[in-house]
Design a protein around this motif. Structure first.
Motif, PDB file in Angstrom:
ATOM      1  N   PRO A  44      15.035  17.229  48.117  1.00 27.66           N
ATOM      2  CA  PRO A  44      15.053  16.011  48.914  1.00 27.66           C
ATOM      3  C   PRO A  44      13.736  15.849  49.680  1.00 27.66           C
ATOM      4  O   PRO A  44      13.075  16.830  50.021  1.00 27.66           O
ATOM      5  CB  PRO A  44      16.228  16.235  49.871  1.00 27.66           C
ATOM      6  CG  PRO A  44      16.683  17.632  49.688  1.00 27.66           C
ATOM      7  CD  PRO A  44      15.915  18.266  48.589  1.00 27.66           C
ATOM      8  N   GLN A  45      13.402  14.612  49.891  1.00 33.90           N
ATOM      9  CA  GLN A  45      12.192  14.293  50.639  1.00 33.90           C
ATOM     10  C   GLN A  45      12.396  14.693  52.105  1.00 33.90           C
ATOM     11  O   GLN A  45      13.385  14.323  52.720  1.00 33.90           O
ATOM     12  CB  GLN A  45      11.976  12.778  50.531  1.00 33.90           C
ATOM     13  CG  GLN A  45      10.711  12.266  51.176  1.00 33.90           C
ATOM     14  CD  GLN A  45       9.481  12.672  50.378  1.00 33.90           C
ATOM     15  OE1 GLN A  45       9.470  12.611  49.164  1.00 33.90           O
ATOM     16  NE2 GLN A  45       8.444  13.096  51.089  1.00 33.90           N
ATOM     17  N   LEU A  46      11.483  15.473  52.656  1.00 31.43           N
ATOM     18  CA  LEU A  46      11.576  15.812  54.075  1.00 31.43           C
ATOM     19  C   LEU A  46      11.071  14.629  54.898  1.00 31.43           C
ATOM     20  O   LEU A  46      10.146  13.931  54.488  1.00 31.43           O
ATOM     21  CB  LEU A  46      10.721  17.042  54.387  1.00 31.43           C
ATOM     22  CG  LEU A  46      11.092  18.371  53.720  1.00 31.43           C
ATOM     23  CD1 LEU A  46      10.174  19.480  54.221  1.00 31.43           C
ATOM     24  CD2 LEU A  46      12.548  18.740  53.973  1.00 31.43           C
ATOM     25  N   SER A  47      11.662  14.434  56.075  1.00 34.09           N
ATOM     26  CA  SER A  47      11.134  13.432  56.994  1.00 34.09           C
ATOM     27  C   SER A  47       9.707  13.832  57.394  1.00 34.09           C
ATOM     28  O   SER A  47       9.309  15.001  57.236  1.00 34.09           O
ATOM     29  CB  SER A  47      12.017  13.350  58.243  1.00 34.09           C
ATOM     30  OG  SER A  47      11.903  14.558  58.980  1.00 34.09           O
ATOM     31  N   TYR A 204      12.319  20.711  60.377  1.00 36.09           N
ATOM     32  CA  TYR A 204      12.022  21.479  59.162  1.00 36.09           C
ATOM     33  C   TYR A 204      13.166  22.447  58.849  1.00 36.09           C
ATOM     34  O   TYR A 204      13.674  22.495  57.723  1.00 36.09           O
ATOM     35  CB  TYR A 204      10.705  22.230  59.335  1.00 36.09           C
ATOM     36  CG  TYR A 204      10.391  23.173  58.195  1.00 36.09           C
ATOM     37  CD1 TYR A 204      10.391  22.730  56.878  1.00 36.09           C
ATOM     38  CD2 TYR A 204      10.094  24.515  58.447  1.00 36.09           C
ATOM     39  CE1 TYR A 204      10.110  23.599  55.830  1.00 36.09           C
ATOM     40  CE2 TYR A 204       9.808  25.380  57.408  1.00 36.09           C
ATOM     41  CZ  TYR A 204       9.819  24.929  56.103  1.00 36.09           C
ATOM     42  OH  TYR A 204       9.549  25.784  55.072  1.00 36.09           O
ATOM     43  N   GLN A 205      13.593  23.211  59.853  1.00 33.95           N
ATOM     44  CA  GLN A 205      14.655  24.195  59.612  1.00 33.95           C
ATOM     45  C   GLN A 205      15.983  23.518  59.266  1.00 33.95           C
ATOM     46  O   GLN A 205      16.799  24.068  58.535  1.00 33.95           O
ATOM     47  CB  GLN A 205      14.830  25.105  60.834  1.00 33.95           C
ATOM     48  CG  GLN A 205      13.621  26.000  61.080  1.00 33.95           C
ATOM     49  CD  GLN A 205      13.716  26.731  62.413  1.00 33.95           C
ATOM     50  OE1 GLN A 205      14.482  27.671  62.561  1.00 33.95           O
ATOM     51  NE2 GLN A 205      12.946  26.297  63.403  1.00 33.95           N
ATOM     52  N   GLN A 206      16.207  22.310  59.799  1.00 35.49           N
ATOM     53  CA  GLN A 206      17.463  21.626  59.483  1.00 35.49           C
ATOM     54  C   GLN A 206      17.426  20.950  58.115  1.00 35.49           C
ATOM     55  O   GLN A 206      18.414  20.951  57.393  1.00 35.49           O
ATOM     56  CB  GLN A 206      17.779  20.568  60.546  1.00 35.49           C
ATOM     57  CG  GLN A 206      18.296  21.182  61.824  1.00 35.49           C
ATOM     58  CD  GLN A 206      18.449  20.159  62.938  1.00 35.49           C
ATOM     59  OE1 GLN A 206      17.845  19.094  62.902  1.00 35.49           O
ATOM     60  NE2 GLN A 206      19.248  20.499  63.934  1.00 35.49           N
ATOM     61  N   GLU A 207      16.268  20.390  57.755  1.00 34.86           N
ATOM     62  CA  GLU A 207      16.232  19.561  56.543  1.00 34.86           C
ATOM     63  C   GLU A 207      15.909  20.327  55.271  1.00 34.86           C
ATOM     64  O   GLU A 207      16.379  19.966  54.201  1.00 34.86           O
ATOM     65  CB  GLU A 207      15.187  18.434  56.710  1.00 34.86           C
ATOM     66  CG  GLU A 207      15.596  17.381  57.705  1.00 34.86           C
ATOM     67  CD  GLU A 207      14.510  16.323  57.899  1.00 34.86           C
ATOM     68  OE1 GLU A 207      13.763  16.034  56.934  1.00 34.86           O
ATOM     69  OE2 GLU A 207      14.403  15.802  59.025  1.00 34.86           O
ATOM     70  N   ASP A 208      15.069  21.328  55.377  1.00 35.39           N
ATOM     71  CA  ASP A 208      14.629  21.968  54.136  1.00 35.39           C
ATOM     72  C   ASP A 208      15.777  22.776  53.527  1.00 35.39           C
ATOM     73  O   ASP A 208      16.337  23.660  54.181  1.00 35.39           O
ATOM     74  CB  ASP A 208      13.416  22.858  54.390  1.00 35.39           C
ATOM     75  CG  ASP A 208      12.751  23.224  53.084  1.00 35.39           C
ATOM     76  OD1 ASP A 208      11.736  22.595  52.743  1.00 35.39           O
ATOM     77  OD2 ASP A 208      13.270  24.129  52.383  1.00 35.39           O
ATOM     78  N   PRO A 209      16.127  22.497  52.253  1.00 30.48           N
ATOM     79  CA  PRO A 209      17.288  23.165  51.641  1.00 30.48           C
ATOM     80  C   PRO A 209      17.130  24.678  51.553  1.00 30.48           C
ATOM     81  O   PRO A 209      18.131  25.390  51.439  1.00 30.48           O
ATOM     82  CB  PRO A 209      17.375  22.552  50.244  1.00 30.48           C
ATOM     83  CG  PRO A 209      16.332  21.508  50.151  1.00 30.48           C
ATOM     84  CD  PRO A 209      15.486  21.525  51.365  1.00 30.48           C
ATOM     85  N   SER A 210      15.900  25.189  51.626  1.00 27.81           N
ATOM     86  CA  SER A 210      15.738  26.639  51.519  1.00 27.81           C
ATOM     87  C   SER A 210      16.326  27.377  52.724  1.00 27.81           C
ATOM     88  O   SER A 210      16.482  28.593  52.688  1.00 27.81           O
ATOM     89  CB  SER A 210      14.258  27.002  51.354  1.00 27.81           C
ATOM     90  OG  SER A 210      13.551  26.697  52.534  1.00 27.81           O
ATOM     91  N   PHE A 211      16.671  26.635  53.795  1.00 26.35           N
ATOM     92  CA  PHE A 211      17.316  27.291  54.939  1.00 26.35           C
ATOM     93  C   PHE A 211      18.839  27.340  54.790  1.00 26.35           C
ATOM     94  O   PHE A 211      19.519  27.969  55.595  1.00 26.35           O
ATOM     95  CB  PHE A 211      16.952  26.577  56.255  1.00 26.35           C
ATOM     96  CG  PHE A 211      15.540  26.836  56.691  1.00 26.35           C
ATOM     97  CD1 PHE A 211      15.222  27.949  57.449  1.00 26.35           C
ATOM     98  CD2 PHE A 211      14.514  25.974  56.316  1.00 26.35           C
ATOM     99  CE1 PHE A 211      13.915  28.203  57.838  1.00 26.35           C
ATOM    100  CE2 PHE A 211      13.200  26.221  56.698  1.00 26.35           C
ATOM    101  CZ  PHE A 211      12.899  27.339  57.464  1.00 26.35           C
ATOM    102  N   HIS A 212      19.370  26.629  53.811  1.00 29.66           N
ATOM    103  CA  HIS A 212      20.830  26.673  53.599  1.00 29.66           C
ATOM    104  C   HIS A 212      21.167  26.344  52.151  1.00 29.66           C
ATOM    105  O   HIS A 212      21.763  25.296  51.860  1.00 29.66           O
ATOM    106  CB  HIS A 212      21.573  25.753  54.560  1.00 29.66           C
ATOM    107  CG  HIS A 212      20.729  24.627  55.090  1.00 29.66           C
ATOM    108  ND1 HIS A 212      20.382  23.545  54.337  1.00 29.66           N
ATOM    109  CD2 HIS A 212      20.128  24.464  56.289  1.00 29.66           C
ATOM    110  CE1 HIS A 212      19.617  22.745  55.075  1.00 29.66           C
ATOM    111  NE2 HIS A 212      19.441  23.284  56.264  1.00 29.66           N
ATOM    112  N   PRO A 213      20.784  27.248  51.242  1.00 29.91           N
ATOM    113  CA  PRO A 213      20.968  26.940  49.822  1.00 29.91           C
ATOM    114  C   PRO A 213      22.411  27.077  49.314  1.00 29.91           C
ATOM    115  O   PRO A 213      22.772  26.406  48.352  1.00 29.91           O
ATOM    116  CB  PRO A 213      20.038  27.941  49.128  1.00 29.91           C
ATOM    117  CG  PRO A 213      19.820  29.037  50.116  1.00 29.91           C
ATOM    118  CD  PRO A 213      19.972  28.450  51.470  1.00 29.91           C
TER     119      PRO A 213
END
Ligand code: HEC
Ligand code: HEC
Length: 417
Positions: A44-47, A204-213
């Protein structure tokens, strides 16, 4: 910590889910969508704010030494935990100043509630108690609040002031992106710019999928997308849930039936588990240095005088990706998962295996918590408390439970048929 009553029910529910194969048990499945919904290929596109946060997270110029970034301690290849077995990491302007606590993983923090002395327990049955917040003692209420701590701490990134952080950003290579995200005048007021920078790290920590795959073997099982757990791991799961064996579920909430939709492997509660004092932490050379966690968290209004009942308590961490770690507990005292599970099993039956000895040869039980606070120690686990008695789990069962914890590691690739 939750009361034991429900554990059997949940154990049963999980076994049903485990054996249920492809038959879709309706609401529970749709309620537990986050992992299932995100196709691995679609990034997904990050803000814009999150894009700024991503740059900051890896930016070494944001440290006083110029040598470390957030990612140095929170390494993406180790589930955003530490990449080595040190109990505490090094930082500071000399990049050689040891910290005082083990570095937690940054994965699966997105549902962490703000700290409260009386947090409703997500299991829905345990009475409210201390829970929530970021860091081991809950003293930051949001990821944005938390980010200030490492940037300014003298033993972590060691910036002289918030202004120093903003000046680095203003002069740095992504200043234009910062303005795009936060407005042309974003740097005009330094205090406001600092707040924006902290919210960028949060986004960043909320949106990036690598923090909750949500891509572990356990997640595939949870979503009825196949059971790849070995028989040993399945047995470990049962022990994890069994109130007479591991009873880990009492705090490391795992089932769909409780804990909402995501199986966070924590109920965010604070407990005193009493890991042994760790002499690998240089600060512990001073016998008067005692890390008592929650009751010393001044930012949440606690002092040992007004919150004695909270002394020794630390936040229950998630166990997702715990097998990627090389040091465990707030003080990093254990270095293998097996040692941790042995400790849970035998803390009270064989304390001599874990705690230091006094001059007369007797064991200093619970040696990292002053004696007046030892009544705070949780007695849910270990299950057996009688010195010299047989512990609740055999050596084989300890191995099986350790194997199950490995099924919580992300990026599991199911074998292609
Ligand atoms: C020198 C190592 C180090 C660096 C660099 C570092 N951290 Fe940490 N981080 C830690 C430690 C240690 C803790 C636990 C602190 C505590 O409990 O008092 C922690 C805790 C956290 C937590 C709380 C996690 C939880 O489980 O509640 C977050 C979020 C976090 N760090 C984000 C960051 C961000 C963002 C950066 C960069 C701005 C950063 N950290 C830089 C060592 C580091
Ligand atoms: C009473 C609540 C409670 C129960 C029951 C419990 N834990 Fe914990 N667990 C915690 C808390 C609190 C911590 C952090 C303690 C500290 O660092 O001082 C923790 C830490 C851990 C850690 C270290 C994680 C890390 O990132 O360093 C592991 C591994 C772990 N627990 C596994 C288990 C297993 C396996 C069981 C069952 C045998 C279990 N726990 C039972 C509350 C609990």
């Amino acid at each position: 910590m939750r009361i034991a009553l429900l554990a059997g029910v949940v154990a049963a529910a999980l076994v049903v889910a485990a054996c249920g194969g492809d038959n879709n048990n309706g609401q529970q499945q749709s309620a537990s969508a986050p992992g299932a919904a995100s196709a691995p290929s679609a990034t997904p596109q990050l803000s814009l704010a999150a894009q700024v946060g991503a740059k900051m997270f890896f930016d070494k110029t944001l440290s006083g030494s110029g040598k470390i970034s957030c990612a140095t301690c929170h390494n993406p290849d180790f589930a955003y935990g530490p990449p080595n077995g040190l109990a505490v990491q090094l930082g500071g302007v000399d990049d050689n100043t040891p910290g005082v606590r083990a570095v937690p993983s940054l994965r699966y923090k997105e549902f962490t509630p703000p700290y409260s002395d009386l947090l409703d327990n997500p299991d829905g049955v345990t009475p409210p108690g201390p829970g929530g917040g970021f860091t081991w003692d809950g003293r930051a209420n949001s990821l944005a609040d938390q980010a200030k701590i490492p940037l300014l701490s003298t033993y972590e990134m060691a910036n002289r002031s918030p202004d120093a952080v903003v000046n680095t950003l203003k002069a740095g290579p992504y200043a234009a992106l910062f303005k795009q995200a936060f407005g042309e005048n974003a740097f005009a007021d330094s205090a406001k710019a600092f707040t924006m920078a902290m919210s960028a790290l949060q986004s960043y920590q909320q949106e990036d999928p690598s923090f909750h795959p949500y891509t572990s073997k356990f997640d595939l099982l949870r979503h009825n997308r196949g059971n790849y757990l070995t028989p040993q791991e399945m047995h470990g799961l049962q022990l994890f849930n069994d109130e007479n064996k591991g009873n880990c579920i009492a705090c490391h909430l795992s089932g769909n039936a409780q804990g909402g939709s995501v199986a966070p492997f924590t109920d965010y509660s604070f407990e005193a588990v009493a890991p042994p004092r760790n002499m690998e932490i240089p600060a512990n050379a001073d016998p008067t240095h005692v890390d008592m966690g929650l009751c010393q968290a001044a930012a949440t209004g606690h002092t040992p005088a007004n919150s004695a009942k909270f002394c020794g308590m630390f936040k229950t961490p998630t166990l997702r990706n715990v097998a990627t770690r090389q040091s465990f507990f707030h003080n990093g005292v254990f270095h293998t998962l097996r040692d941790v599970v042995e400790f849970y099993n035998k803390r009270d039956t064989n304390p001599e295996l874990f705690y230091s000895k006094a001059a007369d040869g007797s064991v200093n039980v619970y040696d990292d918590l002053p004696v007046q606070y030892q009544p705070n120690i949780d007695m849910t686990v270990p299950v057996v408390h009688t010195r010299g008695a047989a512990p609740s789990m055999t050596e084989q069962e300890v191995d099986d439970l350790v194997a199950f914890l490995g099924a919580l590691t992300d990026d599991f690739q199911p074998p292609s048929k």
